[in-house]
Design a protein around this motif. Structure first.
Motif, PDB file in Angstrom:
ATOM      1  N   PRO A 187      27.194  63.628 -18.323  1.00 28.61           N
ATOM      2  CA  PRO A 187      27.032  64.443 -17.118  1.00 28.61           C
ATOM      3  C   PRO A 187      27.571  63.789 -15.850  1.00 28.61           C
ATOM      4  CG  PRO A 187      24.909  63.601 -17.876  1.00 28.61           C
ATOM      5  CD  PRO A 187      25.912  63.262 -18.939  1.00 28.61           C
ATOM      6  N   ASP A 188      27.964  62.513 -15.924  1.00 27.34           N
ATOM      7  CA  ASP A 188      28.542  61.881 -14.730  1.00 27.34           C
ATOM      8  C   ASP A 188      30.037  62.159 -14.616  1.00 27.34           C
ATOM      9  OD1 ASP A 188      28.867  60.351 -16.998  1.00 27.34           O
ATOM     10  OD2 ASP A 188      28.938  58.453 -15.918  1.00 27.34           O
ATOM     11  N   ARG A 226      16.694  65.858 -13.278  1.00 22.82           N
ATOM     12  CA  ARG A 226      17.133  64.491 -12.963  1.00 22.82           C
ATOM     13  C   ARG A 226      18.578  64.472 -12.506  1.00 22.82           C
ATOM     14  NH1 ARG A 226      14.892  60.114 -14.125  1.00 22.82           N
ATOM     15  NH2 ARG A 226      13.621  61.078 -15.745  1.00 22.82           N
ATOM     16  N   GLU A 227      19.470  65.142 -13.275  1.00 20.10           N
ATOM     17  CA  GLU A 227      20.880  65.081 -12.912  1.00 20.10           C
ATOM     18  C   GLU A 227      21.155  65.865 -11.628  1.00 20.10           C
ATOM     19  OE1 GLU A 227      21.654  62.737 -14.307  1.00 20.10           O
ATOM     20  OE2 GLU A 227      21.691  62.763 -16.488  1.00 20.10           O
ATOM     21  N   GLY A 254      22.333  61.655  -5.068  1.00 22.46           N
ATOM     22  CA  GLY A 254      22.929  60.399  -5.519  1.00 22.46           C
ATOM     23  C   GLY A 254      21.839  59.429  -5.930  1.00 22.46           C
ATOM     24  N   VAL A 255      22.185  58.533  -6.877  1.00 32.63           N
ATOM     25  CA  VAL A 255      21.157  57.701  -7.505  1.00 32.63           C
ATOM     26  C   VAL A 255      20.537  56.713  -6.527  1.00 32.63           C
ATOM     27  CG1 VAL A 255      22.696  55.870  -8.352  1.00 32.63           C
ATOM     28  CG2 VAL A 255      20.611  56.423  -9.627  1.00 32.63           C
ATOM     29  N   SER A 256      21.263  56.350  -5.478  1.00 35.81           N
ATOM     30  CA  SER A 256      20.711  55.340  -4.579  1.00 35.81           C
ATOM     31  C   SER A 256      19.819  55.950  -3.499  1.00 35.81           C
ATOM     32  CB  SER A 256      21.851  54.544  -3.933  1.00 35.81           C
ATOM     33  OG  SER A 256      22.775  55.432  -3.361  1.00 35.81           O
ATOM     34  N   GLU A 288      20.189  63.113  -9.166  1.00 40.45           N
ATOM     35  CA  GLU A 288      20.933  61.855  -9.284  1.00 40.45           C
ATOM     36  C   GLU A 288      22.434  62.044  -9.142  1.00 40.45           C
ATOM     37  OE1 GLU A 288      20.197  59.598 -12.892  1.00 40.45           O
ATOM     38  OE2 GLU A 288      22.241  58.841 -12.855  1.00 40.45           O
ATOM     39  N   LEU A 289      22.960  63.079  -9.788  1.00 40.97           N
ATOM     40  CA  LEU A 289      24.413  63.229  -9.834  1.00 40.97           C
ATOM     41  C   LEU A 289      24.918  64.349  -8.941  1.00 40.97           C
ATOM     42  CD1 LEU A 289      24.918  62.929 -13.688  1.00 40.97           C
ATOM     43  CD2 LEU A 289      25.345  61.158 -11.974  1.00 40.97           C
TER      44      LEU A 289
END
Lengths: 454, 389
Positions: free
Chosen positions: A375-376, A188-189, A197-199, A192-193
């Motif tokens: 983690p962000d 996931r990270e 990116g989450v968007s 996402e990170l």
């Protein structure tokens, strides 16, 4: 007065000015600092693994009565001193680097691939991740950086990858009583990170399939990082419509391939161009800069040397000086450089002084070393760092530490010039000569918005 | 009336023996008219509702979880024949028995699918709908509640803390604080620094606030244990004064591995925190409602590391003398495969904002239209779950 390129480059792209080294004359001088940052500080995964063993063994031996409390304390305190050395070496490198941009990139990417060190061996492993995964790739392809960071033992432990087992793998099926299965955290990270990116347009199914593809990738103290085909989920996985794994493929090669594709993905180019622009230029990132970085990223498939080049030569750096607040690590290094200290002085601090001058202040200023909240990584907004409590810690450091670190405090009127030169504000130039004593004059300079912004 | 300065100073003195981790622990306050008190605790990291309040009466639970949520046979505390409480919350059992502790289960914010902590927490604190970008100007829902209340004092809003709580940030000024204090900087240096900061509002205001509350400029940043208890005592002291709304956060809920050990510790901290609030609030506990909310629940299935991954539906805890507790509110969706959200998570059957909305209706008389249109845009309050006495 608009500062010239050398001053701008030192303040915005490096760790400020130092009376010991001239500011970088041109973008080439700034960029030379990136390969200079590639050499390790001296931490390795085997060192961290040894420390983990020692840490665990000393507890076991104490509980079994094999060593006394004094011996146990000595072992723990040795490990704690190594933890401080990780910080001292990092700070010393940054203080000594003439242009500093390479060391700033080390901090940026270490924050991007955030992990949390929870004890002394964890700090050594975190140092090893910087040396083994971050530093070698600052000027390489992002694909290699992403792969190295997300497969490093520090990351595998932090995001629980070592416990993720394919539910239909041979290993899991032979041990039904252990109920082994997936852990999605790293997958996931990573999306996402670390990359898209989450968007971006990815789904829970992509997370799941990537987690399945990553099964088999693991770390243990005996074998280090390795790939275990028997723990891997059998069959092919589909991540962003591309198929990976399955019969006839090699697990590690396919993991490298998926990270490569993620690294070159347009969403990754957009996400990281924006993040770099926010970190180096302004909390509200200049669209020109984001577009320029993104274009280079897309054109070169994420060649960081080219991206770095586009960043350091972009004209926007002259347009929004002081749009960013220095994060606490950045503030400490900048202050130490301004005071005319060198890396040797930092390395010479004994553990007690290193705690007082570096470790505890970072915590009080809101940036406990190698321990972001999650983690962000660290926040970017100036308002997240310049709170009353954290600013009080900066003022407190500026008031108490310089006199203890310097043999003789610099004359504040000279310090304004060496620390800020043409970037010093009229208000600061007015205030400094009126200080009651050198100690407070120095404190006012180091605590000023002039120096705490870049 | 006590001045703000006096309140801040006395608060600083009350807390000077205890230093808090500057990142982990910020309390945010606001004072509003009336005697009712609301404490909102944000549980950062996604609490596993199915382990905290275990629906052991649902036959699906055992099929999903081998080691976690083992039910009353393995030490959990039976609540009502269907749900059992995680043993680490056993210190709160007397509250349950006194009707001062309750839960809402199978609840969620409108946030769905990406299961990102950071977006999930933003949505929880903003009180907005799904995938609405968090708008800093609109701020958090507690701040909009303040804006909607008559008689809120203009000067109660004040920001001093280290970590910003989005939930109470916004146009209404709210005091924010991290309990840690003492002082030293000569008057002259202070004046000069004021001049240096004058043209930079961020530094100017942060420094003015730091000086006003007498923050310790020599603080070494060390912190010691029991964060939640310190925050709770500090919050209770303020709530015994003029403050009526307090918000803070507790971390440690992201239990991807070894959940049995990790969640037990974190829940133990939550129990201590709530008991510290009760003890310190004394008679005012009777007018207090505590809501503990998390960004989302966790996977219904146990993962391969005796933990759980990011999910959807979860549970909310409510406590306080004002709460009509002793019950678990839920429209229970069941745990069969096809009853799960996306075949993986507990299906949320009610918007968790509805409980918070009904709590503010009961505590502060907030009009339902205001709650549905402004404080929680897009919320359907639905029938009153009657969570207050």
């Amino acid at each position: 007065m608009t500062p010239d390129f050398p001053h701008l480059a030192a303040i915005r792209l490096g760790y400020g000015l130092s009376p010991l080294t001239p500011a970088p004359a041109d973008p080439q001088a700034v960029l030379r600092s990136v390969p200079e940052a590639a050499a390790p500080d001296g931490w390795t995964t085997p060192m961290a693994t040894d420390a983990q063993r020692q840490f665990a063994a000393s507890r076991r031996q104490r509980n079994a009565g094999e060593i006394d409390t004094e011996e146990f304390r000595r072992i723990q305190s040795d490990l704690n001193h190594q933890r401080l050395s990780v910080l001292q070496r990092r700070v010393a490198r940054a203080v000594d680097a003439p242009a500093g941009f390479g060391e700033r990139l080390v901090q940026f990417w270490t924050g991007h691939f955030a992990t949390v060190a929870r004890n002394a061996p964890g700090h050594i492993m975190s140092g090893a991740m910087v040396d083994e995964a971050i530093r070698p790739h600052l000027n390489g392809h992002f694909a290699d950086l992403l792969f190295a960071a997300d497969t490093h033992p520090m990351m595998l432990n932090y995001l629980n990858q070592s416990g993720s087992v394919g539910p239909r793998s041979v290993f899991a099926r032979r041990r039904p009583e252990r109920a082994l299965g997936l852990n999605e955290n790293l997958a996931r990270e990573a999306l996402e990170l670390h990359s898209l990116g989450v968007s971006a347009a990815y789904s829970q199914a992509d997370v799941r399939e990537l987690a399945e593809l990553l099964t088999g990738l693991t770390y243990d103290q005996r074998k280090g990082r390795h790939y275990r085909p028997d723990a891997a989920e059998p069959g092919a996985e589909t991540v962003l419509s591309e198929s990976y794994g399955g019969p006839g493929t090699s697990g590690m090669d396919e993991i490298r391939r998926v990270f490569g594709n993620l690294a070159r993905h347009p969403a990754t180019a957009a996400h990281l161009s924006r993040k770099l622009a926010i970190h180096f230029a302004a909390d509200d990132p200049p669209p020109d800069l984001v577009a320029a970085l993104e274009a280079v990223w897309l054109e070169t498939g994420g060649d960081l040397a080219q991206v770095n080049g586009a960043l350091v030569s972009h004209p926007v750096l002259a347009a929004n000086l002081r749009a960013k607040a220095r994060q606490p690590f950045d503030f400490l290094v900048t202050a130490l450089r301004a005071l005319g200290l060198d890396g040797a002085a930092i390395l010479a601090l004994d553990p007690k002084r290193a705690n007082q001058a570096l470790w505890h202040p970072l915590t009080a200023m809101g940036q406990p070393f190698a321990q972001p909240r999650g983690p962000d990584g660290w926040p970017e907004l100036a308002a997240a760092w310049i709170t009353p409590q954290m600013l009080a810690a900066r003022i407190g450091w500026a008031l108490s530490q310089p006199a203890r670190l310097c043999d003789a405090l610099p004359d504040p009127r000279e310090l304004v010039e060496t620390a800020l030169g043409p970037a010093a504000s009229g208000a600061l130039r007015w205030a400094v000569p009126k200080a009651e004593n050198a100690r407070e004059g120095v404190a006012i300079i180091l605590a000023s918005a002039d120096l705490n912004r870049r | 009336m006590l001045s703000r300065r006096f309140l801040l100073k006395s608060a600083a003195m009350a807390a000077c023996s205890a230093a808090a981790h500057p990142l982990m622990s910020t309390i945010t306050f606001a004072s509003v008219p009336g005697d009712n008190r609301l404490v909102v605790i944000v549980l950062r990291g996604a609490m596993d509702g199915l382990d905290v309040v275990q629906p052991y009466g649902d036959p699906g639970l055992r099929a999903l979880r081998r080691s976690l949520s083992p039910g009353p046979d393995q030490g959990a505390i039976d609540l009502d024949g269907f749900y059992a409480l995680h043993p680490a919350l056993s210190p709160l059992l007397p509250l349950w028995q006194a009707g001062e502790l309750g839960f809402a289960h199978a609840v969620a914010t409108p946030y769905r699918d990406k299961r990102s902590h950071f977006d999930g927490q933003d949505v929880l604190e903003a009180g907005s709908g799904n995938d609405v970008p968090v708008d800093v100007r609109r701020g958090g829902w507690l701040n909009r509640l303040l804006q909607a209340m008559p008689g809120v004092q203009a000067e109660t809003a004040y920001s001093v803390g280290s970590e910003q709580m989005l939930i109470l940030s916004g146009q209404a000024r709210a005091l924010s604080w991290a309990p840690d204090a003492r002082l030293a900087l000569s008057a002259q240096a202070q004046l000069l620094l004021d001049a240096v900061y004058h043209d930079d509002p961020l530094f100017r205001e942060a420094a003015a606030d730091a000086a006003e509350i007498g923050l310790d400029l020599g603080s070494d940043g060390r912190s010691r244990g029991q964060t939640g208890v310190r925050l709770a005592r500090f919050a209770a002291d303020r709530l015994n004064g003029e403050t009526r709304i307090a918000a803070f956060s507790l971390s440690g809920w992201d239990t991807h591995a070894r959940q049995g050990a990790v969640l037990g510790r974190t829940l133990g901290g939550l129990a201590e925190t709530i008991l510290a609030l009760k003890e310190r609030l004394g008679p005012n506990w009777g007018r207090t409602t505590v809501l503990a909310l998390t960004e989302f629940g966790r996977t219904a299935r146990e993962n391969g590391s005796a933990g759980t991954d990011h999910g959807t539906g979860g549970a909310m805890l409510m406590a306080g003398g004002a709460v009509r507790g002793g019950r678990v509110h839920a429209d229970w969706p069941g745990l069969a495969d096809d009853a799960l959200y996306q075949q993986r998570d507990l299906m949320p059957t009610r918007d968790v904002r509805a409980y918070a909305g009904w709590a503010m209706r009961g505590l502060f008389g907030t009009a339902p239209g205001l709650i549905e249109d402004t404080i929680f845009p897009g919320l359907d309050l639905g029938p009153d779950p009657r969570i207050l006495r």
